[in-house]
Design a protein around this motif. Structure first.
Motif, PDB file in Angstrom:
ATOM      1  N   MET A 111       0.827  -1.206   0.000  1.00 31.74           N
ATOM      2  CA  MET A 111       0.000   0.000   0.000  1.00 31.74           C
ATOM      3  C   MET A 111       0.862   1.257   0.000  1.00 31.74           C
ATOM      4  SD  MET A 111      -3.049  -0.867   2.650  1.00 31.74           S
ATOM      5  CE  MET A 111      -3.968  -2.392   2.544  1.00 31.74           C
ATOM      6  N   ILE A 112       1.861   1.277   0.852  1.00 30.47           N
ATOM      7  CA  ILE A 112       2.761   2.433   0.921  1.00 30.47           C
ATOM      8  C   ILE A 112       3.498   2.605  -0.398  1.00 30.47           C
ATOM      9  CG2 ILE A 112       4.856   3.326   2.028  1.00 30.47           C
ATOM     10  CD1 ILE A 112       3.809   1.857   4.613  1.00 30.47           C
ATOM     11  N   THR A 113       3.970   1.511  -0.947  1.00 25.69           N
ATOM     12  CA  THR A 113       4.715   1.568  -2.205  1.00 25.69           C
ATOM     13  C   THR A 113       3.847   2.127  -3.320  1.00 25.69           C
ATOM     14  OG1 THR A 113       6.110  -0.264  -1.508  1.00 25.69           O
ATOM     15  CG2 THR A 113       6.046   0.205  -3.871  1.00 25.69           C
ATOM     16  N   LEU A 114       2.598   1.683  -3.415  1.00 24.08           N
ATOM     17  CA  LEU A 114       1.686   2.219  -4.434  1.00 24.08           C
ATOM     18  C   LEU A 114       1.488   3.717  -4.249  1.00 24.08           C
ATOM     19  CD1 LEU A 114      -1.049  -0.569  -4.579  1.00 24.08           C
ATOM     20  CD2 LEU A 114       0.761  -0.129  -6.259  1.00 24.08           C
ATOM     21  N   ALA A 115       1.318   4.159  -3.016  1.00 23.75           N
ATOM     22  CA  ALA A 115       1.120   5.582  -2.757  1.00 23.75           C
ATOM     23  C   ALA A 115       2.354   6.400  -3.140  1.00 23.75           C
ATOM     24  CB  ALA A 115       0.769   5.808  -1.289  1.00 23.75           C
ATOM     25  N   HIS A 145       4.308  -2.894  -9.274  1.00 19.47           N
ATOM     26  CA  HIS A 145       3.866  -3.011  -7.890  1.00 19.47           C
ATOM     27  C   HIS A 145       2.362  -3.184  -7.742  1.00 19.47           C
ATOM     28  CE1 HIS A 145       7.496  -2.971  -5.512  1.00 19.47           C
ATOM     29  NE2 HIS A 145       8.021  -2.257  -6.499  1.00 19.47           N
ATOM     30  N   VAL A 146       1.578  -2.912  -8.778  1.00 23.28           N
ATOM     31  CA  VAL A 146       0.165  -3.310  -8.746  1.00 23.28           C
ATOM     32  C   VAL A 146       0.100  -4.831  -8.731  1.00 23.28           C
ATOM     33  CG1 VAL A 146      -1.995  -3.390 -10.072  1.00 23.28           C
ATOM     34  CG2 VAL A 146      -0.805  -1.206  -9.752  1.00 23.28           C
ATOM     35  N   ARG A 147       0.890  -5.457  -9.597  1.00 21.78           N
ATOM     36  CA  ARG A 147       0.944  -6.923  -9.601  1.00 21.78           C
ATOM     37  C   ARG A 147       1.476  -7.458  -8.264  1.00 21.78           C
ATOM     38  NH1 ARG A 147       2.194  -6.071 -15.206  1.00 21.78           N
ATOM     39  NH2 ARG A 147       0.582  -7.070 -16.484  1.00 21.78           N
ATOM     40  N   ALA A 148       2.486  -6.788  -7.726  1.00 21.57           N
ATOM     41  CA  ALA A 148       3.036  -7.201  -6.431  1.00 21.57           C
ATOM     42  C   ALA A 148       1.979  -7.077  -5.335  1.00 21.57           C
ATOM     43  CB  ALA A 148       4.259  -6.359  -6.086  1.00 21.57           C
ATOM     44  N   ARG A 192      -7.678   0.461  -5.507  1.00 24.29           N
ATOM     45  CA  ARG A 192      -8.429   1.670  -5.862  1.00 24.29           C
ATOM     46  C   ARG A 192      -8.443   2.654  -4.685  1.00 24.29           C
ATOM     47  NH1 ARG A 192     -14.010   0.058  -6.838  1.00 24.29           N
ATOM     48  NH2 ARG A 192     -14.073   0.061  -4.566  1.00 24.29           N
ATOM     49  N   GLU A 193      -8.704   2.150  -3.485  1.00 30.91           N
ATOM     50  CA  GLU A 193      -8.770   3.025  -2.313  1.00 30.91           C
ATOM     51  C   GLU A 193      -7.427   3.678  -2.003  1.00 30.91           C
ATOM     52  OE1 GLU A 193     -11.534   4.114  -0.796  1.00 30.91           O
ATOM     53  OE2 GLU A 193     -12.545   2.960  -2.372  1.00 30.91           O
ATOM     54  N   VAL A 194      -6.339   2.933  -2.178  1.00 31.19           N
ATOM     55  CA  VAL A 194      -5.007   3.515  -1.979  1.00 31.19           C
ATOM     56  C   VAL A 194      -4.794   4.659  -2.963  1.00 31.19           C
ATOM     57  CG1 VAL A 194      -2.513   3.098  -2.195  1.00 31.19           C
ATOM     58  CG2 VAL A 194      -3.955   1.428  -1.004  1.00 31.19           C
ATOM     59  N   LEU A 195      -5.151   4.444  -4.224  1.00 30.26           N
ATOM     60  CA  LEU A 195      -4.948   5.481  -5.238  1.00 30.26           C
ATOM     61  C   LEU A 195      -5.856   6.684  -4.991  1.00 30.26           C
ATOM     62  CD1 LEU A 195      -4.565   3.277  -8.437  1.00 30.26           C
ATOM     63  CD2 LEU A 195      -2.790   4.112  -6.876  1.00 30.26           C
ATOM     64  N   LEU A 196      -7.074   6.443  -4.569  1.00 25.47           N
ATOM     65  CA  LEU A 196      -7.998   7.532  -4.259  1.00 25.47           C
ATOM     66  C   LEU A 196      -7.496   8.329  -3.063  1.00 25.47           C
ATOM     67  CD1 LEU A 196     -10.674   8.875  -5.018  1.00 25.47           C
ATOM     68  CD2 LEU A 196     -11.822   7.246  -3.503  1.00 25.47           C
ATOM     69  N   HIS A 197      -7.057   7.637  -2.039  1.00 27.01           N
ATOM     70  CA  HIS A 197      -6.515   8.299  -0.848  1.00 27.01           C
ATOM     71  C   HIS A 197      -5.288   9.134  -1.218  1.00 27.01           C
ATOM     72  CE1 HIS A 197      -6.105   8.712   3.516  1.00 27.01           C
ATOM     73  NE2 HIS A 197      -4.803   8.634   3.310  1.00 27.01           N
ATOM     74  N   THR A 198      -4.451   8.590  -2.083  1.00 29.99           N
ATOM     75  CA  THR A 198      -3.241   9.281  -2.506  1.00 29.99           C
ATOM     76  C   THR A 198      -3.575  10.562  -3.267  1.00 29.99           C
ATOM     77  OG1 THR A 198      -2.089   7.168  -2.599  1.00 29.99           O
ATOM     78  CG2 THR A 198      -1.039   9.005  -3.728  1.00 29.99           C
ATOM     79  N   ALA A 199      -4.683  10.572  -3.997  1.00 33.38           N
ATOM     80  CA  ALA A 199      -5.077  11.768  -4.755  1.00 33.38           C
ATOM     81  C   ALA A 199      -5.248  12.973  -3.842  1.00 33.38           C
ATOM     82  CB  ALA A 199      -6.371  11.500  -5.527  1.00 33.38           C
ATOM     83  N   VAL A 200      -5.756  12.747  -2.647  1.00 28.44           N
ATOM     84  CA  VAL A 200      -5.982  13.845  -1.713  1.00 28.44           C
ATOM     85  C   VAL A 200      -4.660  14.476  -1.279  1.00 28.44           C
ATOM     86  CG1 VAL A 200      -6.884  14.425   0.583  1.00 28.44           C
ATOM     87  CG2 VAL A 200      -8.140  12.846  -0.898  1.00 28.44           C
ATOM     88  N   TYR A 201      -3.632  13.658  -1.088  1.00 27.41           N
ATOM     89  CA  TYR A 201      -2.379  14.143  -0.537  1.00 27.41           C
ATOM     90  C   TYR A 201      -1.282  14.376  -1.575  1.00 27.41           C
ATOM     91  CZ  TYR A 201      -4.708  13.178   3.777  1.00 27.41           C
ATOM     92  OH  TYR A 201      -5.623  13.191   4.791  1.00 27.41           O
ATOM     93  N   ALA A 202      -1.341  13.685  -2.691  1.00 21.83           N
ATOM     94  CA  ALA A 202      -0.280  13.799  -3.693  1.00 21.83           C
ATOM     95  C   ALA A 202      -0.734  14.538  -4.945  1.00 21.83           C
ATOM     96  CB  ALA A 202       0.236  12.419  -4.086  1.00 21.83           C
ATOM     97  N   GLY A 203      -2.033  14.632  -5.147  1.00 20.63           N
ATOM     98  CA  GLY A 203      -2.542  15.363  -6.292  1.00 20.63           C
ATOM     99  C   GLY A 203      -3.336  14.501  -7.243  1.00 20.63           C
ATOM    100  N   ALA A 230      -2.006   7.146 -12.216  1.00 22.68           N
ATOM    101  CA  ALA A 230      -1.904   5.875 -11.503  1.00 22.68           C
ATOM    102  C   ALA A 230      -3.144   5.017 -11.725  1.00 22.68           C
ATOM    103  CB  ALA A 230      -1.689   6.128 -10.008  1.00 22.68           C
ATOM    104  N   PHE A 231      -4.329   5.632 -11.714  1.00 22.39           N
ATOM    105  CA  PHE A 231      -5.553   4.875 -11.971  1.00 22.39           C
ATOM    106  C   PHE A 231      -5.510   4.243 -13.359  1.00 22.39           C
ATOM    107  CE2 PHE A 231      -7.841   6.651  -8.321  1.00 22.39           C
ATOM    108  CZ  PHE A 231      -8.690   5.606  -8.006  1.00 22.39           C
ATOM    109  N   ALA A 232      -5.058   5.008 -14.350  1.00 18.51           N
ATOM    110  CA  ALA A 232      -4.990   4.476 -15.711  1.00 18.51           C
ATOM    111  C   ALA A 232      -4.033   3.294 -15.784  1.00 18.51           C
ATOM    112  CB  ALA A 232      -4.559   5.574 -16.681  1.00 18.51           C
ATOM    113  N   ARG A 233      -2.871   3.425 -15.162  1.00 21.24           N
ATOM    114  CA  ARG A 233      -1.876   2.345 -15.199  1.00 21.24           C
ATOM    115  C   ARG A 233      -2.375   1.126 -14.410  1.00 21.24           C
ATOM    116  NH1 ARG A 233       1.161  -0.918 -17.489  1.00 21.24           N
ATOM    117  NH2 ARG A 233       3.253  -1.252 -16.705  1.00 21.24           N
ATOM    118  N   ALA A 234      -2.950   1.354 -13.239  1.00 21.21           N
ATOM    119  CA  ALA A 234      -3.456   0.242 -12.435  1.00 21.21           C
ATOM    120  C   ALA A 234      -4.583  -0.481 -13.166  1.00 21.21           C
ATOM    121  CB  ALA A 234      -3.938   0.749 -11.071  1.00 21.21           C
TER     122      ALA A 234
END
Length: 127
Positions: free
Chosen positions: A61-65, A79-82, A94-105, A112-116
């Protein structure tokens, strides 16, 4: 100790990334890239990923973020596969990427959503 870090690193790297990826990385190693391969095997996989403080799921989760934040799309796909190997569901990714949007942009998370989604489609996990 160095040999233990390398052996432990290879074991965890294979468990998380899969044999095919690790075999390719080893086969593609040159005199130029060997010090880097040795470094990531020992330090990332043999030293950090083997620690008891976090589960592999949590580390994924941290790595994805972090990879989303850095816009490291190639590494993100790996790392999505991992993360799937480490037990995350597509919904948790999905939730990790959504959460990351709030803090990383939003732009980083949009990429990231497109790649995942591309990886999850390849794995037959989403439409």
């Amino acid at each position: 100790m160095s040999d233990d870090l390398h052996a432990d690193g290879i074991e965890v790297r294979r468990a998380v990334l899969g044999d095919a990826h690790v075999d390719r990385a080893i086969d593609d190693t040159t005199d130029f890239t060997e010090p880097f391969q040795d470094f990531i095997t020992k330090m990332a996989w043999g030293s950090v990923w083997t620690r008891d403080g976090l589960s592999r799921r949590e580390r994924s989760m941290i790595t994805l973020a972090v990879l989303t934040t850095l816009r490291a799309e190639d590494e993100l796909g790996l790392h999505v596969r991992a993360a799937l190997r480490n037990g995350l569901t597509p919904e948790e990714i999905r939730e990790v990427l959504l959460h990351t949007a709030v803090y990383a942009g939003v732009p980083q998370s949009n990429t990231a959503f497109a790649r995942a989604q591309e990886i999850l489609r390849e794995e037959g996990l989403v439409e």
